[in-house]
Design a protein around this motif. Structure first.
Motif, PDB file in Angstrom:
ATOM      1  N   ASP A   1       0.826  -1.213   0.000  1.00  0.00           N
ATOM      2  CA  ASP A   1       0.000   0.000   0.000  1.00  0.00           C
ATOM      3  C   ASP A   1       0.859   1.260   0.000  1.00  0.00           C
ATOM      4  N   ILE A   2       1.908   1.254   0.803  1.00  0.00           N
ATOM      5  CA  ILE A   2       2.801   2.418   0.875  1.00  0.00           C
ATOM      6  C   ILE A   2       3.480   2.645  -0.471  1.00  0.00           C
ATOM      7  N   ARG A   3       3.974   1.568  -1.072  1.00  0.00           N
ATOM      8  CA  ARG A   3       4.626   1.691  -2.385  1.00  0.00           C
ATOM      9  C   ARG A   3       3.628   2.173  -3.437  1.00  0.00           C
ATOM     10  N   TYR A   4       2.406   1.675  -3.376  1.00  0.00           N
ATOM     11  CA  TYR A   4       1.365   2.090  -4.315  1.00  0.00           C
ATOM     12  C   TYR A   4       1.071   3.585  -4.148  1.00  0.00           C
ATOM     13  N   ASP A   5       0.921   4.034  -2.901  1.00  0.00           N
ATOM     14  CA  ASP A   5       0.633   5.452  -2.646  1.00  0.00           C
ATOM     15  C   ASP A   5       1.748   6.350  -3.173  1.00  0.00           C
ATOM     16  N   LYS A   6       2.995   5.930  -2.962  1.00  0.00           N
ATOM     17  CA  LYS A   6       4.126   6.715  -3.478  1.00  0.00           C
ATOM     18  C   LYS A   6       4.108   6.766  -5.000  1.00  0.00           C
ATOM     19  N   LEU A   7       3.789   5.637  -5.611  1.00  0.00           N
ATOM     20  CA  LEU A   7       3.709   5.580  -7.069  1.00  0.00           C
ATOM     21  C   LEU A   7       2.613   6.518  -7.583  1.00  0.00           C
ATOM     22  N   ILE A   8       1.484   6.520  -6.914  1.00  0.00           N
ATOM     23  CA  ILE A   8       0.382   7.413  -7.303  1.00  0.00           C
ATOM     24  C   ILE A   8       0.818   8.873  -7.181  1.00  0.00           C
ATOM     25  N   GLU A   9       1.480   9.213  -6.082  1.00  0.00           N
ATOM     26  CA  GLU A   9       1.944  10.597  -5.888  1.00  0.00           C
ATOM     27  C   GLU A   9       2.910  11.019  -6.992  1.00  0.00           C
ATOM     28  N   SER A  10       3.869  10.170  -7.299  1.00  0.00           N
ATOM     29  CA  SER A  10       4.850  10.525  -8.324  1.00  0.00           C
ATOM     30  C   SER A  10       4.197  10.576  -9.701  1.00  0.00           C
ATOM     31  N   THR A  11       3.209   9.705  -9.934  1.00  0.00           N
ATOM     32  CA  THR A  11       2.498   9.707 -11.212  1.00  0.00           C
ATOM     33  C   THR A  11       1.674  10.979 -11.358  1.00  0.00           C
ATOM     34  N   ASP A  12       1.035  11.411 -10.270  1.00  0.00           N
ATOM     35  CA  ASP A  12       0.276  12.663 -10.301  1.00  0.00           C
ATOM     36  C   ASP A  12       1.194  13.844 -10.599  1.00  0.00           C
ATOM     37  N   ALA A  13       2.353  13.845  -9.952  1.00  0.00           N
ATOM     38  CA  ALA A  13       3.315  14.928 -10.184  1.00  0.00           C
ATOM     39  C   ALA A  13       3.782  14.921 -11.637  1.00  0.00           C
ATOM     40  N   LEU A  14       4.027  13.729 -12.166  1.00  0.00           N
ATOM     41  CA  LEU A  14       4.451  13.613 -13.560  1.00  0.00           C
ATOM     42  C   LEU A  14       3.365  14.147 -14.488  1.00  0.00           C
ATOM     43  N   GLY A  15       2.115  13.798 -14.202  1.00  0.00           N
ATOM     44  CA  GLY A  15       1.007  14.285 -15.019  1.00  0.00           C
ATOM     45  C   GLY A  15       0.930  15.804 -15.013  1.00  0.00           C
ATOM     46  N   ASN A  16       1.105  16.391 -13.840  1.00  0.00           N
ATOM     47  CA  ASN A  16       1.098  17.855 -13.744  1.00  0.00           C
ATOM     48  C   ASN A  16       2.253  18.459 -14.533  1.00  0.00           C
ATOM     49  N   ASP A  17       3.425  17.829 -14.441  1.00  0.00           N
ATOM     50  CA  ASP A  17       4.588  18.315 -15.182  1.00  0.00           C
ATOM     51  C   ASP A  17       4.353  18.239 -16.684  1.00  0.00           C
ATOM     52  N   LEU A  18       3.796  17.117 -17.144  1.00  0.00           N
ATOM     53  CA  LEU A  18       3.545  16.958 -18.575  1.00  0.00           C
ATOM     54  C   LEU A  18       2.534  17.977 -19.076  1.00  0.00           C
TER      55      LEU A  18
END
Length: 135
Positions: free
Chosen positions: A63-80
């Motif tokens: 769950d922790i790894r999944y949450d971190k992945l979601i956070e980084s993916t959201d940040a990537l989406g915002n950057d893109l």
């Protein structure tokens, strides 16, 4: 950066956005799998021969790894998205710049024509032309 470069960079960014969207969908599927694992882990932990702490520890880690992945993916989406906006603006600015350069060339030709036809105004036109070229 040339107009063609902006177009190809924009196309690349749009491709990355599509891949990012696909990744978000896959992460949603992964979340469902994690939820199913938690249900199965709860069921398995009820058996006396299982180590419930170890099962839940692993599930919590996932769950922790999944949450971190979601956070980084959201940040990537915002950057893109930010990159795409900047590329669009850059493309617009480049078009504006080309239009301004064309206007300056036109004014430069007009100044040459006026200087030929009326040499007495050269003293007025040339300082203005110099100011224009400084820009």
């Amino acid at each position: 950066m040339k107009n063609e470069d902006v177009g190809s960079e924009l196309a690349l960014t749009e491709t990355l956005m599509k891949k990012h969207q696909d990744l978000i969908e896959q992460l949603g599927d992964f979340r469902q799998s994690l939820d199913q694992l938690r249900v199965q882990g709860t069921t398995i932990s009820e058996y006396p021969e299982t180590d419930a702490n170890k099962i839940f520890s692993r599930l919590d880690g996932l769950d922790i790894r999944y949450d971190k992945l979601i956070e980084s993916t959201d940040a990537l989406g915002n950057d893109l998205e930010g990159i795409m906006q900047l590329q669009r603006r850059l493309g617009g600015l480049q078009r504006d710049l080309k239009a301004i350069e064309a206007k300056v060339e036109h004014l430069d030709k007009e100044a040459d024509e006026i200087n030929e036809k009326k040499p007495d105004v050269v003293e007025v036109i040339e300082p203005e032309r110099a100011k224009l070229k400084e820009l």
